[in-house]
Structures are given as C-alpha cells and as structure tokens.
Design a protein around this motif. Structure first.
Motif, PDB file in Angstrom:
ATOM      1  N   ILE A   1      29.794  16.144   9.595  1.00  0.00           N
ATOM      2  CA  ILE A   1      30.649  16.703   8.551  1.00  0.00           C
ATOM      3  C   ILE A   1      31.233  18.040   9.007  1.00  0.00           C
ATOM      4  N   ALA A   2      30.404  18.869   9.617  1.00  0.00           N
ATOM      5  CA  ALA A   2      30.889  20.166  10.099  1.00  0.00           C
ATOM      6  C   ALA A   2      32.002  19.989  11.130  1.00  0.00           C
ATOM      7  N   GLN A   3      31.831  19.032  12.024  1.00  0.00           N
ATOM      8  CA  GLN A   3      32.865  18.767  13.033  1.00  0.00           C
ATOM      9  C   GLN A   3      34.150  18.272  12.374  1.00  0.00           C
ATOM     10  N   THR A   4      34.010  17.433  11.367  1.00  0.00           N
ATOM     11  CA  THR A   4      35.182  16.927  10.652  1.00  0.00           C
ATOM     12  C   THR A   4      35.906  18.068   9.935  1.00  0.00           C
ATOM     13  N   ILE A   5      35.136  18.988   9.356  1.00  0.00           N
ATOM     14  CA  ILE A   5      35.727  20.152   8.691  1.00  0.00           C
ATOM     15  C   ILE A   5      36.508  20.993   9.695  1.00  0.00           C
ATOM     16  N   GLU A   6      35.955  21.151  10.888  1.00  0.00           N
ATOM     17  CA  GLU A   6      36.637  21.931  11.931  1.00  0.00           C
ATOM     18  C   GLU A   6      38.028  21.382  12.231  1.00  0.00           C
ATOM     19  N   ASN A   7      38.182  20.079  12.142  1.00  0.00           N
ATOM     20  CA  ASN A   7      39.448  19.424  12.477  1.00  0.00           C
ATOM     21  C   ASN A   7      40.308  19.099  11.254  1.00  0.00           C
ATOM     22  N   CYS A   8      39.839  19.475  10.081  1.00  0.00           N
ATOM     23  CA  CYS A   8      40.510  19.107   8.824  1.00  0.00           C
ATOM     24  C   CYS A   8      41.697  20.031   8.549  1.00  0.00           C
ATOM     25  N   GLU A   9      42.797  19.417   8.141  1.00  0.00           N
ATOM     26  CA  GLU A   9      43.988  20.190   7.789  1.00  0.00           C
ATOM     27  C   GLU A   9      44.374  20.013   6.323  1.00  0.00           C
ATOM     28  N   ASN A  10      43.676  19.139   5.623  1.00  0.00           N
ATOM     29  CA  ASN A  10      43.982  18.844   4.223  1.00  0.00           C
ATOM     30  C   ASN A  10      43.034  19.627   3.325  1.00  0.00           C
ATOM     31  N   GLY A  11      43.594  20.453   2.452  1.00  0.00           N
ATOM     32  CA  GLY A  11      42.772  21.296   1.576  1.00  0.00           C
ATOM     33  C   GLY A  11      41.836  20.512   0.680  1.00  0.00           C
ATOM     34  N   ARG A  12      42.307  19.404   0.130  1.00  0.00           N
ATOM     35  CA  ARG A  12      41.479  18.590  -0.764  1.00  0.00           C
ATOM     36  C   ARG A  12      40.309  17.984   0.009  1.00  0.00           C
ATOM     37  N   ASP A  13      40.603  17.461   1.207  1.00  0.00           N
ATOM     38  CA  ASP A  13      39.533  16.902   2.041  1.00  0.00           C
ATOM     39  C   ASP A  13      38.543  17.988   2.437  1.00  0.00           C
ATOM     40  N   MET A  14      39.057  19.166   2.777  1.00  0.00           N
ATOM     41  CA  MET A  14      38.197  20.293   3.168  1.00  0.00           C
ATOM     42  C   MET A  14      37.231  20.646   2.040  1.00  0.00           C
ATOM     43  N   ALA A  15      37.732  20.686   0.814  1.00  0.00           N
ATOM     44  CA  ALA A  15      36.886  21.019  -0.333  1.00  0.00           C
ATOM     45  C   ALA A  15      35.791  19.967  -0.521  1.00  0.00           C
ATOM     46  N   ALA A  16      36.165  18.693  -0.458  1.00  0.00           N
ATOM     47  CA  ALA A  16      35.186  17.619  -0.645  1.00  0.00           C
ATOM     48  C   ALA A  16      34.151  17.627   0.480  1.00  0.00           C
ATOM     49  N   LEU A  17      34.619  17.809   1.703  1.00  0.00           N
ATOM     50  CA  LEU A  17      33.705  17.833   2.852  1.00  0.00           C
ATOM     51  C   LEU A  17      32.770  19.039   2.785  1.00  0.00           C
ATOM     52  N   SER A  18      33.296  20.178   2.383  1.00  0.00           N
ATOM     53  CA  SER A  18      32.475  21.390   2.269  1.00  0.00           C
ATOM     54  C   SER A  18      31.385  21.211   1.223  1.00  0.00           C
ATOM     55  N   LYS A  19      31.755  20.594   0.097  1.00  0.00           N
ATOM     56  CA  LYS A  19      30.771  20.334  -0.961  1.00  0.00           C
ATOM     57  C   LYS A  19      29.675  19.399  -0.445  1.00  0.00           C
ATOM     58  N   ARG A  20      30.085  18.355   0.250  1.00  0.00           N
ATOM     59  CA  ARG A  20      29.095  17.406   0.782  1.00  0.00           C
ATOM     60  C   ARG A  20      28.224  18.058   1.839  1.00  0.00           C
ATOM     61  N   LEU A  21      28.816  18.941   2.657  1.00  0.00           N
ATOM     62  CA  LEU A  21      28.038  19.651   3.674  1.00  0.00           C
ATOM     63  C   LEU A  21      26.931  20.467   3.014  1.00  0.00           C
ATOM     64  N   MET A  22      27.263  21.169   1.952  1.00  0.00           N
ATOM     65  CA  MET A  22      26.258  21.976   1.256  1.00  0.00           C
ATOM     66  C   MET A  22      25.161  21.098   0.644  1.00  0.00           C
ATOM     67  N   GLU A  23      25.540  19.932   0.129  1.00  0.00           N
ATOM     68  CA  GLU A  23      24.549  19.003  -0.428  1.00  0.00           C
ATOM     69  C   GLU A  23      23.609  18.503   0.660  1.00  0.00           C
ATOM     70  N   VAL A  24      24.149  18.187   1.823  1.00  0.00           N
ATOM     71  CA  VAL A  24      23.316  17.698   2.932  1.00  0.00           C
ATOM     72  C   VAL A  24      22.374  18.803   3.403  1.00  0.00           C
ATOM     73  N   VAL A  25      22.877  20.028   3.478  1.00  0.00           N
ATOM     74  CA  VAL A  25      22.024  21.152   3.880  1.00  0.00           C
ATOM     75  C   VAL A  25      20.881  21.315   2.875  1.00  0.00           C
ATOM     76  N   GLU A  26      21.169  21.192   1.596  1.00  0.00           N
ATOM     77  CA  GLU A  26      20.116  21.278   0.576  1.00  0.00           C
ATOM     78  C   GLU A  26      19.094  20.154   0.734  1.00  0.00           C
ATOM     79  N   GLU A  27      19.565  18.959   1.071  1.00  0.00           N
ATOM     80  CA  GLU A  27      18.652  17.836   1.286  1.00  0.00           C
ATOM     81  C   GLU A  27      17.745  18.101   2.495  1.00  0.00           C
ATOM     82  N   ILE A  28      18.302  18.672   3.546  1.00  0.00           N
ATOM     83  CA  ILE A  28      17.500  19.012   4.730  1.00  0.00           C
ATOM     84  C   ILE A  28      16.446  20.043   4.351  1.00  0.00           C
ATOM     85  N   GLU A  29      16.834  21.056   3.596  1.00  0.00           N
ATOM     86  CA  GLU A  29      15.885  22.078   3.154  1.00  0.00           C
ATOM     87  C   GLU A  29      14.770  21.470   2.308  1.00  0.00           C
ATOM     88  N   ALA A  30      15.106  20.507   1.463  1.00  0.00           N
ATOM     89  CA  ALA A  30      14.094  19.848   0.632  1.00  0.00           C
ATOM     90  C   ALA A  30      13.114  19.049   1.489  1.00  0.00           C
TER      91      ALA A  30
END
Length: 75
Positions: free
Chosen positions: A26-55
């Motif tokens: 997801i982080a790599q995809t965000i690095e290459n993302c040019e669409n604001g809507r996609d960036m927002a969705a990917l960023s939200k999912r990235l934070m959710e995955v990080v929280e899951e890893i922490e759990a």
C-alpha cells in the motif's frame, strides 16, 4: 510491481507477515499515486493495516509475558 512477496506471505498463513507485506504494498502504491481520492482511500487503509499489525504485536507481547501467562493460567 512485485506481488510475489505479498502472495507468498498470504500463502504462508503468517498473519503478521501478510499484514506487513500489505502495508509495504500500500505504501508503494501511495508513492506512485496521482489521484487524490485514491490517495485518501489508500492512506486510510494503510493506517488500518498499521493498527492491525500493532494489535498482533500487542497480543504476542501479552502472550509472551511470563507474568501475564501465569496469571491467565491461575484462572
């Protein structure tokens, strides 16, 4: 794009490894993302995955803590 690592992690059955590979993908995809809507969705999912890893890490830490284990076993 190298999906081999993610696919391998999924097939391994190791949840933490799979989440870590997904996080990296997801982080790599965000690095290459040019669409604001996609960036927002990917960023939200990235934070959710990080929280899951922490759990997962927190659950492992509790399980590995001898005092917690002893207290659990006394119940």
């Amino acid at each position: 794009r190298n999906m081999g690592k993610l696919l391998s992690a999924v097939k391994s059955g190791d949840k933490r490894r799979m989440l870590a590979e997904l996080r990296d993908e997801i982080a790599q995809t965000i690095e290459n993302c040019e669409n604001g809507r996609d960036m927002a969705a990917l960023s939200k999912r990235l934070m959710e995955v990080v929280e899951e890893i922490e759990a997962v890490d927190a659950a492992k830490a509790i399980e590995m803590n001898p005092l917690q284990k002893a207290m659990r076993d006394r119940r």
